[in-house]
Enzyme design. Structure first.
Site, PDB file in Angstrom:
ATOM      1  CD  GLU A 244      -2.788  -1.231   2.419  1.00  0.00           C
ATOM      2  OE1 GLU A 244      -3.925  -1.735   2.349  1.00  0.00           O
ATOM      3  OE2 GLU A 244      -2.281  -0.898   3.498  1.00  0.00           O
TER       4      GLU A 244
ATOM      5  CE  LYS B 244     -11.499   2.129  10.314  1.00  0.00           C
ATOM      6  NZ  LYS B 244     -11.195   1.718   8.995  1.00  0.00           N
TER       7      LYS B 244
HETATM    8  C1  5RP Z   1      -4.949  -2.924   5.049  1.00  0.00           C
HETATM    9  C2  5RP Z   1      -5.236  -1.545   5.493  1.00  0.00           C
HETATM   10  C3  5RP Z   1      -6.664  -1.111   5.467  1.00  0.00           C
HETATM   11  O1  5RP Z   1      -6.789  -0.029   4.628  1.00  0.00           O
HETATM   12  C4  5RP Z   1      -7.065  -0.718   6.857  1.00  0.00           C
HETATM   13  O2  5RP Z   1      -6.845  -1.840   7.704  1.00  0.00           O
HETATM   14  C5  5RP Z   1      -8.531  -0.298   6.916  1.00  0.00           C
HETATM   15  O3  5RP Z   1      -9.333  -1.401   6.630  1.00  0.00           O
HETATM   16  P1  5RP Z   1     -10.912  -1.303   6.615  1.00  0.00           P
HETATM   17  O4  5RP Z   1     -11.298  -0.460   5.467  1.00  0.00           O
HETATM   18  O5  5RP Z   1     -11.370  -2.748   6.483  1.00  0.00           O
HETATM   19  O6  5RP Z   1     -11.342  -0.710   7.940  1.00  0.00           O
HETATM   20  O7  5RP Z   1      -4.385  -0.774   5.831  1.00  0.00           O
HETATM   21  O8  5RP Z   1      -3.594  -3.226   5.207  1.00  0.00           O
END
Ligand code: 5RP
Length: 262
Positions: free
Chosen positions: A111, A129
């Site tokens: 990522e 978040k």
């Molecule tokens: C994966 C990530 C995801 O973007 C992060 O965990 C958020 O996930 P979600 O959209 O399921 O809450 O970093 O490595």
């Protein structure tokens, strides 16, 4: 069925839907990993199918690559793309400066590489978040299997001098066995509770031999799109110092959630 979407999924969905506004035909698009990013991939797939959107997608994990192909998005590698117009991804935490913790899904290495190779990175998230200070979410650190006990000891020693509230380190598991990343590495989760100096911590972690990368994304993201379960979406753009609110109509017969295919 769409009517059965949980409030949190509705929030993730409207954030993803709004993010598609920033994707145009001809673009090369980094496709994030996680449940919010999966909504984005599905929305883009619908646009490819129904609206003739022509994009090339660079996935950030094996699972995103599989989903992207399933919904009809042309998938290319980062080496084929070289540079991307935009990457859209979820996050585990973001602060006021749009610094992030990522890697809850164990994909932060790809990522970060993909986001860094993009003109811009857009985060899509639900409101849970947002944090004042990063660190309540355990910070993922990808380490190579060789000498990982030593790597852990070096991280512990380094943390003594850092502005953090907790120093517990656990190895990420997948059931009874260690979680293995797409690169064949392991992940330590650092339970720091509060990260006072995220930039410094990120640099210090990445100096330790054996650490491949950590889940702090500093100065990488320039826009966050936050969805709410009632259809409201807040778009914060730090490049243009602008915040706008958009509202999807979720109450009448044009119910946006009815567009979601199962
Ligand atoms: C994966 C990530 C995801 O973007 C992060 O965990 C958020 O996930 P979600 O959209 O399921 O809450 O970093 O490595």
């Amino acid at each position: 069925m769409t009517s059965e979407l949980s409030p949190i999924d509705k929030a993730k969905f409207v954030a993803a839907k709004q993010a598609t506004e920033y994707v145009k035909s001809g673009m090369k698009v980094g496709l994030g990993t996680g449940s919010t990013a999966a909504w984005l991939v599905q929305c883009l797939g619908e646009m490819v199918r129904d609206e003739g959107l022509q994009i090339k997608g660079v996935p950030t994990s094996v699972r995103t690559a599989k989903l992207a192909r399933e919904v009809g998005i042309e998938v290319i590698t980062l080496d084929e793309a070289r540079w991307l117009d935009v990457t859209i991804d979820g996050a585990d935490e973001y602060d006021d400066d749009l610094n992030l913790i990522k890697g809850g899904g164990g994909a932060h290495l790809q990522e970060k590489i993909v986001a860094t190779a993009s003109d811009r990175m857009i985060v899509i998230a639900d409101a849970s978040k947002k944090v004042d200070t990063l660190g309540a979410f355990p910070l993922p650190v990808e380490v190579i299997p060789f000498g990982m006990g030593t790597t852990q000891a070096l991280i512990e020693e380094m943390l003594i001098g850092m502005d953090v509230l907790g120093r517990t380190i656990t190895q990420r598991m997948a059931g009874d066995t260690p979680f293995v990343s797409d690169e064949g590495n392991f992940i330590f989760d650092l339970h720091l509770k509060r990260i006072g100096e995220p930039r410094k911590l990120s640099l210090m972690l990445n100096q330790i031999p054996g650490v491949v990368d950590n889940g702090l994304f500093i100065d990488t993201c320039d826009m966050v799109i936050v969805g709410h379960s009632d259809g409201r979406v807040t778009v914060r753009d730090i490049l243009n110092d602008a915040t706008e609110e958009v509202r999807f109509n979720v109450l009448d017969d044009d119910n946006i959630f009815a567009d979601v295919t199962d």
